[in-house]
Design a protein around this motif. Structure first.
Motif, short mmCIF file in Angstrom:
data_model
loop_
_atom_site.label_atom_id
_atom_site.label_comp_id
_atom_site.label_asym_id
_atom_site.label_seq_id
_atom_site.Cartn_x
_atom_site.Cartn_y
_atom_site.Cartn_z
N PRO A 1 0.81 -1.23 0.00
CA PRO A 1 0.00 0.00 0.00
C PRO A 1 0.83 1.27 0.00
O PRO A 1 0.36 2.32 -0.44
CB PRO A 1 -0.83 -0.12 1.29
N ALA A 2 2.05 1.22 0.51
CA ALA A 2 2.93 2.39 0.44
C ALA A 2 3.48 2.56 -0.96
O ALA A 2 3.63 3.69 -1.46
CB ALA A 2 4.08 2.24 1.44
N SER B 1 1.90 6.26 5.89
CA SER B 1 3.10 5.44 5.80
C SER B 1 4.36 6.26 5.57
O SER B 1 5.44 5.90 6.04
CB SER B 1 2.95 4.42 4.68
N THR C 1 -5.91 -0.34 -2.29
CA THR C 1 -5.07 -1.53 -2.34
C THR C 1 -5.62 -2.56 -1.36
O THR C 1 -6.00 -2.22 -0.23
CB THR C 1 -3.62 -1.19 -1.97
N PRO D 1 0.63 4.24 -4.23
CA PRO D 1 0.48 5.67 -4.50
C PRO D 1 1.80 6.33 -4.88
O PRO D 1 1.82 7.28 -5.67
CB PRO D 1 -0.09 6.24 -3.19
N ASN E 1 0.34 7.12 1.12
CA ASN E 1 -0.51 6.07 1.63
C ASN E 1 -1.05 6.53 2.98
O ASN E 1 -0.29 6.75 3.92
CB ASN E 1 0.27 4.76 1.80
N GLY F 1 -4.78 5.43 -0.83
CA GLY F 1 -3.64 6.27 -1.19
C GLY F 1 -4.11 7.47 -1.99
O GLY F 1 -5.04 7.37 -2.80
N HIS G 1 -6.60 -0.29 1.93
CA HIS G 1 -5.63 0.80 2.15
C HIS G 1 -5.90 1.88 1.11
O HIS G 1 -6.04 1.59 -0.08
CB HIS G 1 -4.20 0.29 2.02
#
Length: 844
Positions: free
Chosen positions: A336-337, A712, A481, A340, A440, A435, A433
């Motif tokens: 998830p980080a 994140s 995500t 985006p 994120n 973003g 998640h």
């Protein structure tokens, strides 16, 4: 045939006097030698080989064995080897000849480079061997056709990247426990075994001056926008699973692929973009991913795994959990980080918007199933969409504001509310998640929607301005995500997503009665629709506090009030007075941004008041009258006299509110406010319509991990500052538990419900024992004498980014100075103390 030299057969055996492999590897630079004589290899029964004129083309010497090319191969290989050795990797399993590592330069491999040897060869390809069939060599070969072919003018370092890739394969082979399932059909593991060397290889050639070119900087090459960089960058569809269980319908960039298998193969190689982010871009500068030095090469199959897909996912997840400084939950944090960040990659990292890397085309490559656009204006302030997300994958939507400019940023603030649409319940929200273009976001407290009984998540106060709106075609990309805490238990999820901005229409007139010898101030508000910039507040114990939500990283400033609520950083450090209280946000205040016209003697310019409506907490599903609420109107009139008399602050609790819609996302209604006040306030009436983000209810579902509250990129920043994310999360959990245990009747004497970050207050001793215990490390940095200056912060920032190339170094340094100087004093001193200590260790 005299030109077909028996290169390997005539090579001498290594002597006992030669340095050991590890000693040779760590020489500066490790020696390599390029050969252009061709190779001799007896064919083996059953080998599937493409014959050209009766010969194996990769056994033929190059047509143009230019000495410059041979020298460039040797120099690049030594540069690459030095980079690998610098992070503690072992020497590769490449057979040394006469004290050097050989590189064989041949006519055509069908690719830029390859490595052949026992236990490492590709199925169906004959390995190069010594004349004695039992005496095998492990060799690295570079092909002329692709390595120095059509890319030479555009991307001359491409062949060097391939050399780095093959050297890394040799390093893998030197670790006995590295279990490589090298089968061309097992693409579920090639996203690790082939994409990871691609990513690390690109890192390994940074700074290389190849064939007289400037030191390699990937941004300089890729900024051309040529599609030929698609493979090197790893431009693959990420709306399909990371480990490629499902083949994407097409590969947008070379090669297109005519079958599902060929598309999966190319997508597995092009997962190198994920590894590049993990390996380099998510880490503190100069601190590459630790598994390379510790656990990367130990990839033995574990009991209970049923195949290479499970083992690849499990190994990646386990390595990230154990080794990454910020991603304590492995792939649950990492993917998830990455998503985006990848969306913003051309703008934020490559500085390229040309050709294939222009915004719209880039999104079409990264999300081949589409990224639909939703446009909003005053007439269309909300939308509800259904989003389906594959397991371990992402999907996206685009959001664009087409109405009039709002505030300084031009963007209104948005809200996003998500609920499970497939019966997944709380588990589905745990897996989701969000973003927003480069960031994120963490999670807010989930709540139960009384109307549907479904758990929901809400993100409000989001500034959709990504900082460079012109570079994203005036739109923001929102990504969703789907990653569960256990990546092997992933399943496809479907969500209902509510999107929108707040709007209002206010009309009426307010009059400030005249004082002695002074004219009255009259403000008429004409009926006009307005977009709400989006300051969200909560009220507790009669005090108005900013509500802790998680906005995007850029907090756009608007004319009426700040367009975003408190940042995730304030929540993480305990700056927000409302963080972790009993969860009952009593009121929501929305800045209505009403503009007014003046009507007073003297013909002074129009007076423009700010009008703020405070709504009581409204349950989902409620319609009809609502008790409570306040309207505040403020404006300045220089004609009222001295500065102290020029500000008009009119407030009234005489407000009628009627709600026509209250769902999981928004509250719509109408209000009428009557002002009757003495000389220092105002008389009159305001009324209007409003559509605002839903008022929080008292019912909350506890988050599994407090770090879900935090964006994140902030967690990575904390890790880079030397703070343990797990300790931060534990501190947040303790603070939330302590505050939940307090009675809601506590009064203002509890001034330290939230620990101070002001060094002056710390020095005065006005800090509770609880705060002293939980914030001991930060409080210890508060100096007794002079505090850290901007000049020292600039010096420390310059040192921190000393290895970064320009102009990024100057940009990052300047931005860091501004950020640090805005920190509360205790955090600023703590930051400076840690950087001083780190610099002292290096002796700089």
């Amino acid at each position: 045939m005299p030109w077909l030299a028996v290169g390997l057969a005539l090579s001498a055996h290594a002597t006992a006097q030669e340095p050991t492999s590890e000693e040779l590897w760590r020489r500066q630079p490790p020696p390599f030698q390029a050969h252009a004589e061709g190779l001799a290899a007896p064919t083996r029964a059953g080998a599937a080989m493409e014959m050209r004129l009766g010969l194996l083309p990769w056994l033929l010497p190059p047509l143009d064995p230019d000495p410059k090319r041979l020298a460039a191969l040797e120099t690049s290989a030594s540069h690459i080897a030095a980079r690998y050795a610098s992070v503690g990797l072992r020497a590769p399993r490449i057979t040394r000849r006469d004290g050097v590592y050989p590189i064989y330069y041949v006519r055509d491999l069908g690719s830029a480079a390859a490595q052949y040897g026992p236990g490492f060869g590709q199925f169906g390809v004959a390995e190069a061997m010594r004349l004695n069939e039992d005496d095998w060599d492990r060799v690295m070969i570079v092909g002329e056709a692709d390595g120095f072919g059509s890319d030479l003018a555009l991307f001359p370092e491409k062949v060097a990247v391939s050399v780095a890739h093959e050297i890394f394969h040799g390093i893998q082979a030197s670790y006995a426990n590295w279990n490589v399932h090298d089968n061309s059909h097992l693409h579920e593991e090639k996203w690790v075994t082939e994409a990871l060397p691609d990513a690390i290889g690109l890192w390994a050639i940074e700074g290389l001056s190849f064939m007289g070119n400037p030191p390699f900087d990937p941004r300089r090459r890729f900024a051309s926008g040529s599609p030929r960089f698609g493979k090197v960058l790893g431009l693959r569809p990420y709306d399909y699973p990371l480990d490629l269980r499902t083949a994407p319908p097409r590969m947008p960039i070379f090669p297109a692929g005519t079958s599902a298998d060929s598309r999966r193969e190319m997508a597995s190689y092009m997962s190198n973009s994920f590894w590049a982010y993990v390996w380099q871009h998510s880490m503190p500068r100069g601190q590459e991913w630790k598994p390379v030095r510790h656990a990367l090469m130990v990839r033995t199959a574990r009991a209970g795994t049923s195949g290479v897909r499970e083992e690849s996912l499990a190994w990646t997840d386990r390595s990230l959990r154990d080794q990454h400084p910020a991603w304590t939950r492995g792939l649950y944090d990492a993917l998830p980080a990455f998503i985006p960040w990848w969306v913003a990659y051309p703008d934020a990292v490559m500085r390229s918007r040309k050709g294939e890397f222009a915004h719209a085309r880039w999104l079409g490559h990264a999300f081949v199933d589409g990224c639909p656009l939703h446009e909003f204006d005053q007439a269309n302030p909300t939308a509800t969409v259904k989003v389906a997300v594959r397991e371990m994958a992402a999907t996206c939507i685009r959001v664009k504001w087409t109405g009039p400019s709002v505030g300084d940023s031009g963007w209104p603030a948005f809200a996003v509310v998500a609920s499970s649409a497939d019966g997944g319940g709380e588990a589905a929200l745990t897996d989701l998640h969000l973003g927003i273009h480069g960031t994120n976001l963490g999670k807010t407290d989930p709540f139960l929607d009384p109307a549907t009984g479904r758990p929901s998540l809400a993100w409000s106060g989001l500034s959709l301005d990504p900082g460079q709106a012109a570079n994203t075609d005036g739109e923001t990309v929102i990504t969703f995500t789907n990653v569960p805490p256990d990546p092997l238990r992933a399943s496809r999820r479907t969500y209902d997503i509510h999107l929108g901005v707040g709007t209002s229409e206010v009309s009426g007139q307010l009059v400030k009665p005249a004082e002695s010898n002074k004219p009255a101030s009259s403000v008429r508000v004409a009926p006009r629709p307005h977009v709400i910039p989006g300051q969200v507040k909560a009220v507790r114990e009669g005090r108005t506090l900013s509500m802790a939500v998680v906005p995007a990283s850029m907090a756009g400033k608007d004319d009426c009030m700040n367009a975003t609520a408190k940042s995730a950083g304030q929540l993480a450090f305990g700056l927000d007075e409302n963080a972790g209280h009993d969860g009952a946000s009593r009121l929501m205040a929305i800045c209505l941004k009403a503009s007014g016209d003046a009507s007073r003697r003297g013909g002074n310019p129009a007076l423009k008041p700010d009008v703020e409506l405070e709504l009581p907490a409204i349950p989902d599903g409620h319609t009809g009258p609502v008790a409570g609420g306040r309207v505040i109107a403020m404006w300045d009139d220089p004609g009222l006299g001295k500065p102290a008399d020029q500000h008009v602050d009119a407030r009234t609790d005489d407000v009628d509110i009627t709600v026509s819609l209250a769902n999981a996302a928004f509250v719509r209604g109408r209000f009428t406010a009557r002002f009757t006040a003495p000389a220092n306030n105002a008389n009159g009436e305001l009324s209007g319509d409003f559509l605002v983000w839903r008022s929080p209810t008292d019912e909350r579902i506890a988050l599994a991990d407090p770090l879900d509250y935090v964006a994140s990129n902030l967690v990575q920043t904390l890790a880079a500052m030397g703070r343990d994310p797990a300790e931060v999360g534990a501190g947040m959990a303790r603070r939330a538990a302590n505050q939940r245990g307090r009675s809601s009747a506590r009064d203002n004497r509890d001034a330290d419900v939230v620990c101070t970050l002001d060094c002056e207050i710390v020095r005065q001793g006005n800090v509770s024992p609880t705060c002293r215990a939980s914030m001991a490390e930060i409080y210890a940095a508060c100096p007794e004498g002079a505090q850290v200056t901007r000049e020292e912060v600039a010096s420390l920032a310059d040192w921190m980014f000393r290895d970064m190339p320009e102009p990024m170094r100057s940009e990052m340094s300047t931005g860091t100075v501004d950020t640090v100087m805005k920190m509360p004093t205790a955090l600023r001193e703590d930051w400076a103390a840690k950087l001083r200590a780190a610099r002292a260790k290096t002796g700089d």
